[in-house]
Design a protein around this motif. Structure first.
Motif, mmCIF file in Angstrom:
data_model
loop_
_atom_site.group_PDB
_atom_site.id
_atom_site.type_symbol
_atom_site.label_atom_id
_atom_site.label_comp_id
_atom_site.label_asym_id
_atom_site.label_seq_id
_atom_site.Cartn_x
_atom_site.Cartn_y
_atom_site.Cartn_z
ATOM 1 N N ALA A 1 6.858 -5.159 13.200
ATOM 2 C CA ALA A 1 5.673 -6.008 13.365
ATOM 3 C C ALA A 1 5.832 -7.321 12.624
ATOM 4 C CB ALA A 1 4.430 -5.267 12.869
ATOM 5 N N ASP A 2 5.088 -8.333 13.070
ATOM 6 C CA ASP A 2 5.036 -9.622 12.385
ATOM 7 C C ASP A 2 4.358 -9.422 11.035
ATOM 8 O OD1 ASP A 2 4.833 -12.218 11.558
ATOM 9 O OD2 ASP A 2 3.419 -12.843 13.121
ATOM 10 N N PRO A 3 4.970 -9.876 9.925
ATOM 11 C CA PRO A 3 4.353 -9.651 8.614
ATOM 12 C C PRO A 3 2.957 -10.251 8.474
ATOM 13 C CG PRO A 3 6.622 -10.356 8.370
ATOM 14 C CD PRO A 3 6.281 -10.511 9.812
ATOM 15 N N LEU A 4 2.647 -11.317 9.225
ATOM 16 C CA LEU A 4 1.334 -11.964 9.134
ATOM 17 C C LEU A 4 0.326 -11.398 10.127
ATOM 18 C CD1 LEU A 4 2.419 -15.683 8.646
ATOM 19 C CD2 LEU A 4 1.692 -14.040 6.913
ATOM 20 N N ALA A 5 0.728 -10.396 10.908
ATOM 21 C CA ALA A 5 -0.210 -9.786 11.851
ATOM 22 C C ALA A 5 -1.262 -8.990 11.085
ATOM 23 C CB ALA A 5 0.537 -8.880 12.827
ATOM 24 N N VAL A 6 -2.523 -9.236 11.382
ATOM 25 C CA VAL A 6 -3.616 -8.567 10.688
ATOM 26 C C VAL A 6 -3.755 -7.153 11.216
ATOM 27 C CG1 VAL A 6 -6.078 -8.592 10.188
ATOM 28 C CG2 VAL A 6 -4.810 -10.742 10.285
ATOM 29 N N VAL A 7 -3.623 -6.199 10.328
ATOM 30 C CA VAL A 7 -3.745 -4.787 10.684
ATOM 31 C C VAL A 7 -5.202 -4.346 10.657
ATOM 32 C CG1 VAL A 7 -3.107 -2.443 10.010
ATOM 33 C CG2 VAL A 7 -1.439 -4.294 9.838
ATOM 34 N N SER A 8 -5.939 -4.758 9.633
ATOM 35 C CA SER A 8 -7.337 -4.375 9.487
ATOM 36 C C SER A 8 -8.037 -5.423 8.642
ATOM 37 C CB SER A 8 -7.456 -2.997 8.832
ATOM 38 O OG SER A 8 -8.805 -2.615 8.701
ATOM 39 N N THR A 9 -9.273 -5.738 9.011
ATOM 40 C CA THR A 9 -10.055 -6.703 8.260
ATOM 41 C C THR A 9 -11.535 -6.396 8.417
ATOM 42 O OG1 THR A 9 -10.643 -9.042 8.039
ATOM 43 C CG2 THR A 9 -9.998 -8.294 10.214
ATOM 44 N N VAL B 1 -5.069 3.619 0.684
ATOM 45 C CA VAL B 1 -3.977 4.207 1.459
ATOM 46 C C VAL B 1 -4.193 3.919 2.942
ATOM 47 C CG1 VAL B 1 -3.545 6.033 -0.217
ATOM 48 C CG2 VAL B 1 -5.148 6.439 1.646
ATOM 49 N N LEU B 2 -3.087 3.970 3.676
ATOM 50 C CA LEU B 2 -3.113 3.802 5.128
ATOM 51 C C LEU B 2 -2.326 4.954 5.751
ATOM 52 C CD1 LEU B 2 -3.857 2.108 7.618
ATOM 53 C CD2 LEU B 2 -1.717 0.841 7.276
ATOM 54 N N PRO B 3 -2.980 6.079 6.033
ATOM 55 C CA PRO B 3 -2.272 7.270 6.521
ATOM 56 C C PRO B 3 -2.021 7.221 8.030
ATOM 57 C CG PRO B 3 -4.585 7.784 6.207
ATOM 58 C CD PRO B 3 -4.406 6.341 5.801
ATOM 59 N N THR B 4 -1.004 6.465 8.453
ATOM 60 C CA THR B 4 -0.685 6.393 9.882
ATOM 61 C C THR B 4 0.501 7.263 10.254
ATOM 62 O OG1 THR B 4 0.766 4.487 9.559
ATOM 63 C CG2 THR B 4 -1.560 4.043 9.988
ATOM 64 N N GLY B 5 1.413 7.530 9.295
ATOM 65 C CA GLY B 5 2.590 8.321 9.609
ATOM 66 C C GLY B 5 3.633 7.573 10.417
ATOM 67 N N LEU B 6 3.528 6.233 10.503
ATOM 68 C CA LEU B 6 4.460 5.417 11.284
ATOM 69 C C LEU B 6 5.336 4.601 10.360
ATOM 70 C CD1 LEU B 6 1.952 4.138 13.988
ATOM 71 C CD2 LEU B 6 3.470 6.108 14.131
ATOM 72 N N ALA B 7 6.533 4.307 10.778
ATOM 73 C CA ALA B 7 7.447 3.476 9.992
ATOM 74 C C ALA B 7 8.028 2.351 10.839
ATOM 75 C CB ALA B 7 8.572 4.328 9.402
ATOM 76 N N ARG B 8 8.551 2.683 12.016
ATOM 77 C CA ARG B 8 9.201 1.668 12.849
ATOM 78 C C ARG B 8 8.213 0.589 13.290
ATOM 79 N NH1 ARG B 8 13.483 3.301 17.358
ATOM 80 N NH2 ARG B 8 14.317 4.102 15.404
ATOM 81 N N GLN B 9 6.965 0.993 13.551
ATOM 82 C CA GLN B 9 5.962 0.010 13.988
ATOM 83 C C GLN B 9 5.785 -1.085 12.947
ATOM 84 O OE1 GLN B 9 2.184 1.705 15.001
ATOM 85 N NE2 GLN B 9 1.081 -0.206 14.641
ATOM 86 N N VAL C 1 0.858 -1.185 0.000
ATOM 87 C CA VAL C 1 0.000 0.000 0.000
ATOM 88 C C VAL C 1 0.897 1.238 0.000
ATOM 89 C CG1 VAL C 1 -2.024 -1.039 1.068
ATOM 90 C CG2 VAL C 1 -0.219 -0.144 2.515
ATOM 91 N N PRO C 2 0.510 2.299 -0.695
ATOM 92 C CA PRO C 2 -0.762 2.455 -1.427
ATOM 93 C C PRO C 2 -0.812 1.583 -2.684
ATOM 94 C CG PRO C 2 0.655 4.353 -1.769
ATOM 95 C CD PRO C 2 1.336 3.512 -0.751
ATOM 96 N N GLN C 3 -2.029 1.174 -3.049
ATOM 97 C CA GLN C 3 -2.234 0.366 -4.241
ATOM 98 C C GLN C 3 -3.464 0.865 -4.977
ATOM 99 O OE1 GLN C 3 -2.684 -4.301 -5.561
ATOM 100 N NE2 GLN C 3 -1.657 -3.736 -3.684
ATOM 101 N N THR D 1 2.025 -6.401 4.115
ATOM 102 C CA THR D 1 1.572 -5.629 2.962
ATOM 103 C C THR D 1 1.776 -4.144 3.176
ATOM 104 O OG1 THR D 1 -0.070 -7.341 2.492
ATOM 105 C CG2 THR D 1 -0.398 -5.209 1.445
ATOM 106 N N VAL D 2 1.630 -3.682 4.426
ATOM 107 C CA VAL D 2 1.888 -2.277 4.727
ATOM 108 C C VAL D 2 3.364 -1.962 4.518
ATOM 109 C CG1 VAL D 2 1.763 -0.494 6.512
ATOM 110 C CG2 VAL D 2 -0.023 -2.226 6.359
ATOM 111 N N ARG D 3 4.219 -2.916 4.827
ATOM 112 C CA ARG D 3 5.666 -2.707 4.732
ATOM 113 C C ARG D 3 6.158 -2.708 3.300
ATOM 114 N NH1 ARG D 3 8.557 -6.098 9.085
ATOM 115 N NH2 ARG D 3 7.506 -7.751 7.940
#
Length: 200
Positions: free
Chosen positions: A59-67, A47-55, A32-34, A131-133
């Protein structure tokens, strides 16, 4: 057998399919963005406008951010929202024509909104931290339905009668309220006080 009284309040077993809409289910393998393509130059960017990078890097790549499955979880009265729903990432769709931004809408299950020349219905989505990464196949997707809203209708009817024309009709052919009218009298220009009274 008559329908169950609360049947209209239940969540449907699958995504709704409005008549005249085109369904789109796109895998989010490019991160994302896609962009989600519609017809012609119209598209939507997820888009995912969080303004975060280190988080997202930690994070675990398989952790669900939103569903969208959080909206279908049964909830007990007084239990509040599930943690995943209360902390849901603010996913948004930016609707564009070419590179010109027309509108923006949040992702919510069943949300139906007119965004410029198209009307969009959100069916579902899934987004993991991987996917966010960046690009990768984590089974993430976004499912929408859309249709054009700037096309002429096939059904025509008489235009509404203007209110000034209705006032010229004979009293016997007019429908008016008998509740009275509100008369507002203005007193003075300095203190700007108003006195209201009902007059029949």
């Amino acid at each position: 057998m008559p329908p169950f009284p609360i049947d209209r309040y239940l969540i449907p077993p699958g995504p709704p399919s409005p008549e005249g809409f085109t369904s789109v289910r796109q895998a989010l393998t490019n991160g994302v963005p896609q962009r989600v393509e519609f017809e012609g130059l119209t598209n939507a960017v997820l888009v995912l406008p969080t303004g975060l990078a280190r988080q997202w890097l930690e994070a675990d790549p398989l952790a669900v951010v939103s569903t969208s499955e959080d909206d279908a979880v049964p909830r007990q009265p007084g239990a509040g929202r599930p943690p995943s729903l209360a902390q849901r990432a603010p996913l948004r769709l930016i609707v564009r024509r070419g590179t010109t931004v027309l509108a923006s809408m949040p992702l919510a299950t069943g949300l139906r909104r007119v965004c410029g020349p198209v009307e969009i219905v959100v069916h579902g989505w899934r987004l993991c931290a991987g996917t966010v990464r960046g690009p990768g196949d984590y089974g993430d997707y976004v499912e929408l339905a859309w249709r054009h809203v700037n096309r002429a209708t096939d059904v025509f009817g008489p235009p509404p009668v203007h209110r000034f024309v209705l006032r010229r009709k004979p009293p016997a052919l007019r429908i008016e309220s008998d509740l009275g009218r509100l008369r507002i009298e203005y007193w003075g220009l300095a203190d700007k006080r108003y006195r209201r009274r009902w007059a029949r």
